[in-house]
Design a protein around this motif. Structure first.
Motif, short mmCIF file in Angstrom:
data_model
loop_
_atom_site.label_atom_id
_atom_site.label_comp_id
_atom_site.label_asym_id
_atom_site.label_seq_id
_atom_site.Cartn_x
_atom_site.Cartn_y
_atom_site.Cartn_z
N ARG A 14 47.53 16.33 14.47
CA ARG A 14 48.75 15.65 14.87
C ARG A 14 48.53 14.18 15.24
O ARG A 14 49.30 13.30 14.86
CB ARG A 14 49.30 16.39 16.10
N ALA A 95 51.80 11.20 20.07
CA ALA A 95 51.42 12.62 20.29
C ALA A 95 51.65 13.01 21.74
O ALA A 95 50.80 13.61 22.39
CB ALA A 95 49.96 12.85 19.86
N ARG A 96 52.83 12.68 22.22
CA ARG A 96 53.16 12.99 23.62
C ARG A 96 53.36 14.49 23.80
O ARG A 96 53.97 15.15 22.95
CB ARG A 96 54.45 12.29 24.03
N CYS A 97 52.88 15.00 24.90
CA CYS A 97 53.08 16.41 25.25
C CYS A 97 52.77 16.55 26.73
O CYS A 97 52.53 15.54 27.41
CB CYS A 97 52.20 17.33 24.40
N GLU A 145 48.09 31.69 24.46
CA GLU A 145 49.37 32.34 24.75
C GLU A 145 49.28 33.85 24.68
O GLU A 145 50.14 34.56 25.21
CB GLU A 145 50.46 31.86 23.78
N ASP A 158 47.94 25.15 29.46
CA ASP A 158 47.93 24.78 28.05
C ASP A 158 48.83 23.57 27.79
O ASP A 158 49.61 23.17 28.65
CB ASP A 158 48.42 25.97 27.20
N ILE A 159 48.71 23.05 26.57
CA ILE A 159 49.56 21.96 26.09
C ILE A 159 50.93 22.53 25.71
O ILE A 159 51.01 23.53 25.01
CB ILE A 159 48.94 21.37 24.81
N VAL A 160 51.98 21.86 26.16
CA VAL A 160 53.34 22.25 25.78
C VAL A 160 54.03 21.04 25.17
O VAL A 160 53.98 19.95 25.73
CB VAL A 160 54.15 22.73 27.02
N ASP A 161 54.64 21.25 24.02
CA ASP A 161 55.44 20.17 23.43
C ASP A 161 56.90 20.62 23.50
O ASP A 161 57.62 20.33 24.45
CB ASP A 161 54.96 19.89 22.01
N THR A 162 57.38 21.37 22.52
CA THR A 162 58.77 21.83 22.57
C THR A 162 58.92 23.07 23.46
O THR A 162 60.04 23.39 23.89
CB THR A 162 59.25 22.23 21.16
N GLY A 163 57.84 23.79 23.70
CA GLY A 163 57.90 25.03 24.48
C GLY A 163 58.15 26.26 23.61
O GLY A 163 58.17 27.38 24.11
N LYS A 164 58.29 26.04 22.29
CA LYS A 164 58.61 27.18 21.39
C LYS A 164 57.48 28.20 21.33
O LYS A 164 57.72 29.39 21.25
CB LYS A 164 58.91 26.66 19.98
N THR A 165 56.25 27.71 21.35
CA THR A 165 55.10 28.64 21.29
C THR A 165 55.08 29.54 22.51
O THR A 165 54.83 30.75 22.40
CB THR A 165 53.78 27.85 21.20
P1 AMP Z 1 55.19 23.72 21.22
O1 AMP Z 1 55.45 25.09 20.68
O2 AMP Z 1 56.00 22.66 20.54
O3 AMP Z 1 55.33 23.67 22.74
O4 AMP Z 1 53.68 23.33 20.86
C1 AMP Z 1 52.67 23.92 21.57
C2 AMP Z 1 51.39 24.01 20.79
O5 AMP Z 1 51.17 22.90 19.91
C3 AMP Z 1 50.26 24.02 21.80
O6 AMP Z 1 49.65 25.28 21.80
C4 AMP Z 1 49.31 22.92 21.38
O7 AMP Z 1 48.09 23.49 20.95
C5 AMP Z 1 49.97 22.21 20.22
N1 AMP Z 1 50.35 20.82 20.55
C6 AMP Z 1 51.58 20.34 20.77
N2 AMP Z 1 51.58 19.02 21.00
C7 AMP Z 1 50.31 18.64 20.93
C8 AMP Z 1 49.64 17.38 21.08
N3 AMP Z 1 50.30 16.26 21.32
N4 AMP Z 1 48.29 17.35 20.98
C9 AMP Z 1 47.62 18.49 20.72
N5 AMP Z 1 48.18 19.70 20.56
C10 AMP Z 1 49.50 19.78 20.66
#
Ligand code: AMP
Length: 213
Positions: A14, A95-97, A145, A158-165
């Protein structure tokens, strides 16, 4: 005087997708398509600049030991690795999260010590110690997860971006540990020895970041 050679270590995935346009704006363009190649080191349009493409967790090591002069890496990995070994002059804002704690939705309070699964062991240790919470730390390298539903852990970091995972795995984000974006790091000796060349790259990238915000 000839310009000293510079090696820039980039993080695969990413971050790479988002940093290549910024590098292009800073007039650093790989001589071939990185995404389509199996090579790990690339020449660029600038004769003195080469790009390495490696795992994020290896970027701090390459920069600390000077095999790369400059690195691009997520703040999550810098917090985990420790950030005294190099300079961190620029936030690229890409690559904000967020680095968060997460746990099963409606989880009852655990009876014994909280079992926390993560690959960010140093961050998790520090975070819970600062709060006086005793934890049992379980180191995993991926698919964090899964750990709660398989009975391995009560919570994850863990890293969260949208939270969908998280949602897809029956988890919810709880506490924010840190906001994350990609940073430029620079080897300390290179910063002295190759100061003008590195300052030039930093200035160009700084302008590109400012234009994009
Ligand atoms: P999400 O489902 O959008 O919350 O994405 C979560 C998953 O994507 C995490 O398990 C991370 O491993 C990966 N991820 C999301 N954003 C990043 C980022 N900026 N850098 C690295 N990994 C990320």
């Amino acid at each position: 005087m000839t310009t000293p050679s510079l090696v820039i270590a980039l993080t695969k995935g990413r971050i790479l997708d988002e940093v290549l346009p910024l590098l292009a704006q800073a007039n650093i363009v790989p001589s071939e398509d990185i995404e389509k190649s199996r090579k790990l080191i690339f020449d660029t349009n600038l004769p003195h600049v080469r790009l390495m493409v490696i795992r994020g967790s290896d970027v701090p090591t390459y920069v600390e030991f000077g095999s790369a002069d400059i690195g691009v890496v997520g703040k999550d990995l810098l917090l985990e690795y420790g950030d005294e070994a190099f300079y961190e002059p620029l936030d690229l804002g890409i690559a904000r999260c967020r680095l968060m704690t997460a746990e099963p939705i409606d989880r009852p309070a655990p009876t014994g010590r909280l079992r926390v699964a993560t690959k960010f062991v140093n961050i998790a240790k520090r975070y819970f110690a600062e709060r006086g919470t005793q934890i049992e730390l379980i180191k995993l390298n991926g698919a964090l997860e899964l750990a709660p539903s398989m009975g391995l852990a009560d919570a994850i970091v863990d890293i969260v971006d949208t939270g969908k995972t998280l949602t897809a795995n029956g988890l919810e984000a709880k506490e924010l540990i840190a906001n994350v974006s990609s940073r430029i790091i620079v080897n300390k000796a290179s910063m002295k020895i190759k100061n003008a060349a590195i300052r030039e790259v930093l200035a160009q990238l700084g302008e590109a970041v400012a234009r994009n915000n």
